[in-house]
Scaffold this motif. Structure first.
Motif, short mmCIF file in Angstrom:
data_model
loop_
_atom_site.label_atom_id
_atom_site.label_comp_id
_atom_site.label_asym_id
_atom_site.label_seq_id
_atom_site.Cartn_x
_atom_site.Cartn_y
_atom_site.Cartn_z
N PHE A 1 0.85 -1.19 0.00
CA PHE A 1 0.00 0.00 0.00
C PHE A 1 0.88 1.23 0.00
N ARG A 2 0.27 2.39 -0.31
CA ARG A 2 1.00 3.63 -0.05
C ARG A 2 1.19 3.74 1.45
N LEU A 3 2.40 4.00 1.87
CA LEU A 3 2.72 3.98 3.31
C LEU A 3 1.80 4.92 4.09
N SER A 4 1.59 6.14 3.56
CA SER A 4 0.78 7.11 4.32
C SER A 4 -0.65 6.59 4.50
N GLU A 5 -1.17 5.91 3.47
CA GLU A 5 -2.57 5.44 3.55
C GLU A 5 -2.72 4.26 4.50
N ILE A 6 -1.82 3.27 4.39
CA ILE A 6 -1.98 2.10 5.27
C ILE A 6 -1.71 2.51 6.73
N ARG A 7 -0.83 3.47 6.92
CA ARG A 7 -0.59 3.97 8.27
C ARG A 7 -1.88 4.60 8.82
N ALA A 8 -2.52 5.41 7.99
CA ALA A 8 -3.78 6.05 8.42
C ALA A 8 -4.85 5.00 8.69
N ALA A 9 -4.90 3.97 7.84
CA ALA A 9 -5.90 2.91 8.02
C ALA A 9 -5.68 2.20 9.36
N TYR A 10 -4.41 1.98 9.71
CA TYR A 10 -4.11 1.32 10.98
C TYR A 10 -4.39 2.22 12.17
N GLU A 11 -4.24 3.53 11.98
CA GLU A 11 -4.50 4.44 13.09
C GLU A 11 -5.96 4.45 13.47
N THR A 12 -6.84 4.29 12.48
CA THR A 12 -8.27 4.41 12.76
C THR A 12 -8.99 3.07 12.78
N GLY A 13 -8.35 2.02 12.22
CA GLY A 13 -9.10 0.79 11.91
C GLY A 13 -9.25 -0.23 13.00
N GLY A 14 -8.41 -0.22 14.05
CA GLY A 14 -8.51 -1.24 15.09
C GLY A 14 -7.74 -2.49 14.71
N ALA A 15 -8.28 -3.67 15.06
CA ALA A 15 -7.57 -4.93 14.83
C ALA A 15 -8.12 -5.66 13.62
N ALA A 16 -7.26 -6.43 12.96
CA ALA A 16 -7.69 -7.26 11.84
C ALA A 16 -6.63 -8.31 11.60
N THR A 17 -7.00 -9.43 10.97
CA THR A 17 -5.99 -10.46 10.71
C THR A 17 -5.25 -10.20 9.43
N ASP A 18 -5.74 -9.29 8.60
CA ASP A 18 -4.89 -8.86 7.49
C ASP A 18 -5.07 -7.38 7.19
N ASP A 19 -4.13 -6.88 6.42
CA ASP A 19 -4.03 -5.45 6.21
C ASP A 19 -5.09 -4.95 5.24
N ALA A 20 -5.44 -5.81 4.28
CA ALA A 20 -6.40 -5.42 3.25
C ALA A 20 -7.75 -5.07 3.89
#
Ligand code: MG
Length: 368
Positions: free
Chosen positions: A155-174
């Protein structure tokens, strides 16, 4: 664009029973293999996310690009978050170290997709029928909508970082990416990009890396009068023969022991004990075919035999081809893959004095 590989080496190995990430598999750990694939696929820096023994493994690697090492978290998503926070670059390639047979081509495709469209996630379309069992009902899911998700997930680093900041837990990044930015772009994964999770996966990996196994065999039989001389299944005209419970074919005995050794099944004495009346006078060719059936049962075949007969007399050269053809026929392989040689001991030893004939053999077995 620069691509940073986030290599997750912090997984626990509960399902395997031993440490799958840090146990060398033919000289290289899963961590090292995964690192090499990320680099060959185009990552120009790395972040290793470690815990326990993987910290030492990573410390022992020679890493040819800028890298950092960060501790893993409680859940996979915590580990990824730690990795992303330590990363710098435009594209982040998140990869589970347990998928150590990922090809550089898949890594490259995931990076290129992320550069173009923001994401590149390795996945395999479902070919099996998948059902959901719920409250006594069976629901067949539409497999055209189902995928098995793998890593790398880029992913674009800035986007996946933002997704992780707001998204909580998951078993995969997608999954987290999709919540924030919509469905990610899937790229073809590979069946070889298998996650080493169970002992079956480990056995698969061993087979993949080591297509051949080898065994060694040796045998000696006394030369006596009043017996036929059978070597390699061929009757050789001579005034003496070999003494034994079976036909005493010393060459086939050495070859069978080599094959059984490669299979780790002991030796012919264990399989066909000479206390058993069924084997009195039996043709060793019959036993060789039985041994070959055990090879087949393992999903393998004898890929090569090399043997040496040690005897002063008779001369074996005139019979060599017939012997090789006979052995090849019983093993269901080409005579080109069977090599039989003979040597004397220049009159020394019991072979040299004509008291016995000995044979040694090496067998190579490959997976079909
Ligand atoms: Mg024997």
């Amino acid at each position: 664009m620069s691509a940073v590989g986030i290599l997750l080496c912090a997984g626990s190995s509960n399902r395997m029973g031993f440490d799958k990430l840090n146990t060398p598999l033919f000289g290289k750990t899963a961590i090292e293999r995964s690192m090499e694939a990320l680099l060959a696929g185009g990552c120009d820096s790395l972040v290793f996310v470690v815990s326990g023994a993987s910290e030492q493994t990573v410390a022992s690697l020679s890493v040819p690009v800028p890298f950092s090492v960060v501790p893993g978290g409680k859940e996979r998503s915590d580990s990824v978050r730690n990795g992303l926070n330590a990363a710098s670059g435009e594209v982040a390639v998140i990869h589970d170290a347990a998928r150590c047979f990922v090809s550089p081509a898949v890594v490259k495709a995931s990076i290129e997709s992320a550069e173009k469209s923001g994401s590149g996630v390795a996945a395999i379309p479902m070919t099996d029928t998948v059902v959901r069992l719920l409250d006594g009902t069976v629901e067949t899911l539409d497999r055209n909508t189902l995928f098995r998700m793998q890593t790398p997930q880029a992913f674009r680093l800035s986007e996946i970082r933002a997704a992780y900041e707001t998204g909580g837990a998951a078993t995969d990044d997608a999954t987290l990416y999709a919540k924030a930015f919509g469905v990610p772009n899937l790229i073809p994964g590979s069946e070889n990009n298998r996650k080493l999770t169970t002992a079956t996966d480990w056995a698969w990996a061993v087979e993949r890396l080591c297509p051949s196994v080898y065994g060694i065999g040796f045998d000696t039989h006394r030369l006596v009068e009043g017996r036929e001389l059978i070597l390699g299944g061929v009757k050789i005209p001579f005034e003496k023969g070999l003494l034994g419970h079976s036909d005493a074919d010393v060459l086939l005995h050495a070859i069978m022991d080599a094959i059984l050794g490669a299979l780790k099944l002991g030796d012919i004495g264990k399989l066909f004990p000479d206390t058993d009346e069924r084997y009195r006078g039996i043709s060793s060719r019959k036993l060789l075919r039985e041994v070959n059936a055990l090879v087949q049962k393992r999903g393998m075949y004898v890929s090569h035999i090399d043997a040496t007969v040690i005897c002063e007399r008779p001369k074996l050269a005139p019979h060599r081809e017939a012997i090789e053809r006979t052995i090849a026929a019983d093993l269901m392989i080409s005579p080109d893959d069977v090599s039989v040689k003979a040597t004397t001991t220049e009159g020394m030893n019991d072979e040299g004095r004509g008291l016995c004939i000995s044979a040694q053999a090496i067998a190579s077995l490959a997976h079909k």
